[in-house]
Design an enzyme around this catalytic site. Structure first.
Site, PDB file in Angstrom:
ATOM      1  CB  CYS A   2      -0.937   0.118   1.200  1.00 37.80           C
ATOM      2  SG  CYS A   2      -2.123  -1.225   1.310  1.00 37.80           S
ATOM      3  NE  ARG A  27       4.560   1.687  -0.197  1.00 39.01           N
ATOM      4  CZ  ARG A  27       5.536   1.334   0.625  1.00 39.01           C
ATOM      5  NH1 ARG A  27       6.783   1.451   0.238  1.00 39.01           N
ATOM      6  NH2 ARG A  27       5.275   0.868   1.820  1.00 39.01           N
ATOM      7  CD1 TRP A  75      -0.392  -6.213  -3.272  1.00 42.32           C
ATOM      8  CD2 TRP A  75      -0.399  -6.739  -1.101  1.00 42.32           C
ATOM      9  NE1 TRP A  75      -0.036  -7.535  -3.154  1.00 42.32           N
ATOM     10  CE2 TRP A  75      -0.030  -7.888  -1.843  1.00 42.32           C
ATOM     11  CE3 TRP A  75      -0.477  -6.839   0.285  1.00 42.32           C
ATOM     12  CZ2 TRP A  75       0.269  -9.098  -1.243  1.00 42.32           C
ATOM     13  CZ3 TRP A  75      -0.173  -8.051   0.892  1.00 42.32           C
ATOM     14  CH2 TRP A  75       0.190  -9.169   0.119  1.00 42.32           C
ATOM     15  CG  ASN A 100       1.883   0.807   4.232  1.00 42.14           C
ATOM     16  OD1 ASN A 100       3.060   1.141   4.211  1.00 42.14           O
ATOM     17  ND2 ASN A 100       1.503  -0.420   4.017  1.00 42.14           N
ATOM     18  N   GLY A 101      -0.240  -0.862   6.430  1.00 39.53           N
ATOM     19  CA  GLY A 101       0.133  -1.712   7.561  1.00 39.53           C
ATOM     20  C   GLY A 101      -1.011  -2.645   7.898  1.00 39.53           C
ATOM     21  CD  GLU A 483      16.049 -13.833  -8.552  1.00 39.47           C
ATOM     22  OE1 GLU A 483      15.564 -14.319  -7.528  1.00 39.47           O
ATOM     23  OE2 GLU A 483      15.682 -12.740  -9.010  1.00 39.47           O
ATOM     24  CE  LYS A 487      12.628 -11.880 -10.593  1.00 44.19           C
ATOM     25  NZ  LYS A 487      13.562 -11.555  -9.553  1.00 44.19           N
ATOM     26  CD  GLU A 490       8.905 -12.026  -9.207  1.00 46.09           C
ATOM     27  OE1 GLU A 490       8.333 -11.480  -8.275  1.00 46.09           O
ATOM     28  OE2 GLU A 490      10.146 -12.044  -9.326  1.00 46.09           O
ATOM     29  CG  HIS A 506      17.847 -38.010  -5.159  1.00 47.36           C
ATOM     30  ND1 HIS A 506      18.235 -39.278  -4.790  1.00 47.36           N
ATOM     31  CD2 HIS A 506      18.992 -37.343  -5.457  1.00 47.36           C
ATOM     32  CE1 HIS A 506      19.555 -39.375  -4.827  1.00 47.36           C
ATOM     33  NE2 HIS A 506      20.044 -38.207  -5.240  1.00 47.36           N
ATOM     34  CE  LYS A 605      11.092  -3.380  -6.567  1.00 47.99           C
ATOM     35  NZ  LYS A 605      11.657  -4.551  -7.257  1.00 47.99           N
TER      36      LYS A 605
HETATM   37  C1  F6R Z   1      11.028 -10.982  -6.539  1.00 50.38           C
HETATM   38  C2  F6R Z   1      10.970  -9.926  -5.555  1.00 50.38           C
HETATM   39  C3  F6R Z   1      10.675 -10.276  -4.142  1.00 50.38           C
HETATM   40  C4  F6R Z   1      11.586  -9.463  -3.202  1.00 50.38           C
HETATM   41  C5  F6R Z   1      11.207  -9.722  -1.743  1.00 50.38           C
HETATM   42  C6  F6R Z   1      12.136  -8.999  -0.785  1.00 50.38           C
HETATM   43  O1  F6R Z   1      11.328 -10.496  -7.803  1.00 50.38           O
HETATM   44  O2  F6R Z   1      11.137  -8.776  -5.869  1.00 50.38           O
HETATM   45  O3  F6R Z   1      10.830 -11.632  -3.918  1.00 50.38           O
HETATM   46  O4  F6R Z   1      12.903  -9.820  -3.440  1.00 50.38           O
HETATM   47  O5  F6R Z   1       9.897  -9.296  -1.522  1.00 50.38           O
HETATM   48  O6  F6R Z   1      12.140  -7.633  -0.999  1.00 50.38           O
HETATM   49  P1  F6R Z   1      13.307  -6.734  -0.464  1.00 50.38           P
HETATM   50  O7  F6R Z   1      14.554  -7.097  -1.186  1.00 50.38           O
HETATM   51  O8  F6R Z   1      12.876  -5.322  -0.736  1.00 50.38           O
HETATM   52  O9  F6R Z   1      13.434  -7.004   1.012  1.00 50.38           O
END
Ligand code: F6R
Length: 610
Positions: A2, A27, A75, A100-101, A483, A487, A490, A506, A605
């Site tokens: 948010c 956000r 969000w 926010n929270g 990773e 990617k 998501e 396995h 994000k």
């Molecule tokens: C994936 C992604 C998330 C963040 C995670 C941690 O692409 O962006 O998995 O890596 O939410 O976020 P930070 O690094 O801001 O603590």
């Protein structure tokens, strides 16, 4: 998650709030809303489901104007994305808030407020806050006191912006556990979840601390700490320009950010290398004594940042000779770990605000772990302020929800740490010379690997109708495979999993058939022959292989194997290089699938809630 923003000015604040919401949209983006006090001293509000563009459209139909206002991009946590759940929430046309929270005791408050005669119009946890403020106002308290008394009743996390038509040129802001910054204009003030929202109107900021409440008018600002004492918080000038947030000619922020990696890494190294060595002073004052005391490292992080920690574990143990454990922050914070006093606890985070990582860092301090360090991209963030040492990545603002340049700059920063710790644990001087040389070569090598862009765009077509994918790597390339899988899932919504290649037989091998693409990263290292055998196991079962392989490795494309050649790279930095083609692959698959690449469904994000 948010995003909140507010403004009190001599001009109409609606355009400022809308532009700020666009910049905060990373956000959360399931609904948005704005409320202002209009020229008749009434609170007017417009809320829409969907992105800020929808709100913009609605405001064209029902224009709002006012000199004091608040706005929110959501969000969803409590209650689905809907107009009635969107913020701002209002009580009896008198008080409006953005939040926010998460308010953890909202059920209890809701019950007593319902008994007291309030009719709830949303399913949110937030709505109790606005009713509580209203009730205290009814008892004769001014807005500041009503908010102060209300937050004392709340359990959980909040950044709040509050306006009332009884006090039409005032915003009260409060913060606990969620970020909140005050922007200082000329004869006007702003609040926001992130400086990015306010860059078009100011570069001067004051960051609220946990427990702070700010009383804000056009020309005055008073901050109270959690004991109610007036406090001065330092004024910071942001170096970010409003343009740093622009997408330029790129189709998506994610692609822009992938291509920014050579520069972001160069900036992360700037001033931290001298000749053949890593400059220890760049770790900040007090670093030497702390680093001298470190006998082990414990890394806590989430998501992509957690993957960076996993790569670092391979490096720290094999190169620096320092024991390292890595843990998902949401597990660490509740598992009652045993404190190791000589451990350096490292929180890795792009935003520095991720609720689980921040809480894990605080828990580590409470439990009596040794010193703490934040590896972070946002200088003014909570984690940077909380940790003893901060090693900043200098990736610049990362807007795309899928993290790209933050990851490769985190790895770069971690390699600097490997060197300074290695020095203290018997790493050969020659190793430092080689590593520094490799670090310096990174921007050029990333430029090289980015030339695979067009070939990867073509390759992506092969994925367009796939529903699953497996990613394989060995050693420090296993977290790179993780990773890659994260990617892909998501942003393209294709189910993807990563395995250490040796683990395939396995169990997961049972999944392999012509419909299951298997993507492997194959640098030229001591594990190559083992990896090749694992890949043969896939071929033998009719699996379709895509291999990103070192040019010096003898691997050729074949009927069910596509090999993409990567320029020869030394082993330690190879994870940084091999990450890039996987980023491009998921990006182009997502584009083909027509998903919302920069704002994938259900995600946000900055995850500032648990
Ligand atoms: C994936 C992604 C998330 C963040 C995670 C941690 O692409 O962006 O998995 O890596 O939410 O976020 P930070 O690094 O801001 O603590």
């Amino acid at each position: 998650m948010c995003g909140i923003i507010g403004a009190v000015a001599e001009r109409d604040v609606v355009p400022i709030l809308l532009e700020g919401l666009r910049r905060l949209e990373y956000r959360g983006y399931d609904s948005a809303g704005v409320a202002v006090i209009d020229d008749k001293d009434c609170i007017d509000r417009v809320r829409t489901v969907g992105k800020v563009a929808e709100l913009d459209g609605a405001l064209k139909q029902h224009p709002l104007a006012g000199k004091t206002g608040i706005a929110h991009t959501r969000w969803a946590t409590h209650g689905k994305p809907s107009q009635s759940n969107a913020h701002p929430h209002i009580c009896r046309k008198s008080v409006a808030i953005v939040h926010n929270g998460i308010i953890e005791n909202h059920e209890l408050l809701r019950k007593s407020q319902t008994d007291g005669g309030h009719a709830f119009t949303s399913e949110t946890d937030t709505e109790v806050v606005v009713h509580q403020i209203y009730d205290y106002q009814q008892q004769g308290k001014g807005l500041l006191d009503a908010v102060r008394t209300t937050v004392a009743d709340l359990e959980g996390a909040y950044a709040l912006g509050v306006i009332s038509n009884h006090d039409k040129a005032r915003i009260i802001a409060a913060r606990r556990g969620s970020p909140l910054v005050i922007g200082i204009g000329i004869g006007e003030h702003f609040i926001a979840s992130d400086v990015a929202a306010l860059l078009p109107v100011t570069q001067k900021f004051i960051f609220l601390e946990d427990g702070d409440i700010a009383d804000i008018t056009r020309d005055s600002l008073t901050i109270y700490d959690e004991r109610g004492e007036i406090v001065e918080r330092p004024l910071k000038i942001s170096q970010l320009s409003a343009d740093a947030m622009e997408r330029g000619s790129y189709r998506h922020y994610m692609l822009k950010e992938i291509f920014e990696q050579p520069r972001a890494i160069a900036e992360t190294l700037e001033g931290r290398l001298s000749g053949d060595t890593v400059l220890e002073q760049s770790f900040g004052p007090g670093a030497k004594d702390i680093l001298d005391s470190v006998k082990g490292v414990h890394i806590i992080a989430c998501g992509t940042s957690y993957h960076a920690g996993l790569v670092a574990k391979y490096w720290l143990e094999a190169i620096a000779g320092v024991p390292c454990s890595v843990e998902v922050a949401s597990e660490f914070r509740y598992r009652h770990p045993i404190a190791r006093r000589n451990s350096l606890v490292i929180a890795i985070s792009q935003s520095g605000e991720t609720a689980d990582t921040l809480a894990a860092l605080q828990e580590a301090k409470k439990l009596g772990f040794g010193h703490t360090m934040a590896i972070c991209n946002v200088p003014e963030s909570s984690m940077v302020r909380e940790a003893d040492l901060a090693l900043m990545t200098r990736a610049g603002p990362e807007i795309g929800v899928a993290s790209t340049k933050a990851f490769t700059t985190q790895l770069t920063a971690l390699m600097l740490l490997v060197v300074v710790l290695g020095r203290r644990h018997g790493m050969a001087a020659q190793t430092e010379i080689k590593l520094v040389e490799q670090l310096r070569s990174l921007p050029r090598r990333i430029e090289e690997v980015l030339t695979l862009n067009d070939a990867i765009e073509e390759l992506a077509e092969f994925f367009a109708n796939k529903h699953n994918a497996l990613f394989l790597g060995r050693g420090a390339q296993y977290p790179v495979a993780m990773e890659g899988a994260l990617k892909l899932k998501e942003i393209s919504y294709i189910h993807a999993e990563a395995y250490p290649a040796g683990e395939l037989k396995h169990g997961p091998l049972a999944l392999v058939d012509a419909e299951m693409p298997v993507i492997a990263v194959a640098p030229n290292n001591e594990l190559l022959e083992k990896l090749k055998s694992n890949l043969q196991e896939v071929r033998a079962r009719g699996g379709e292989l895509i291999v990103f392989a070192d040019a010096q490795v003898d691997m050729k494309s074949d009927s069910n194997v596509r090999v993409m050649t990567v320029a020869p790279t030394e082993d330690p930095i190879a994870p940084i290089i091999y990450t890039v083609p996987l980023q491009l692959l998921s990006y182009y698959v997502a584009v083909l699938k027509g998903t919302d690449v920069d704002q994938p469904r259900n995600l946000a994000k900055s995850v500032t809630v648990e």
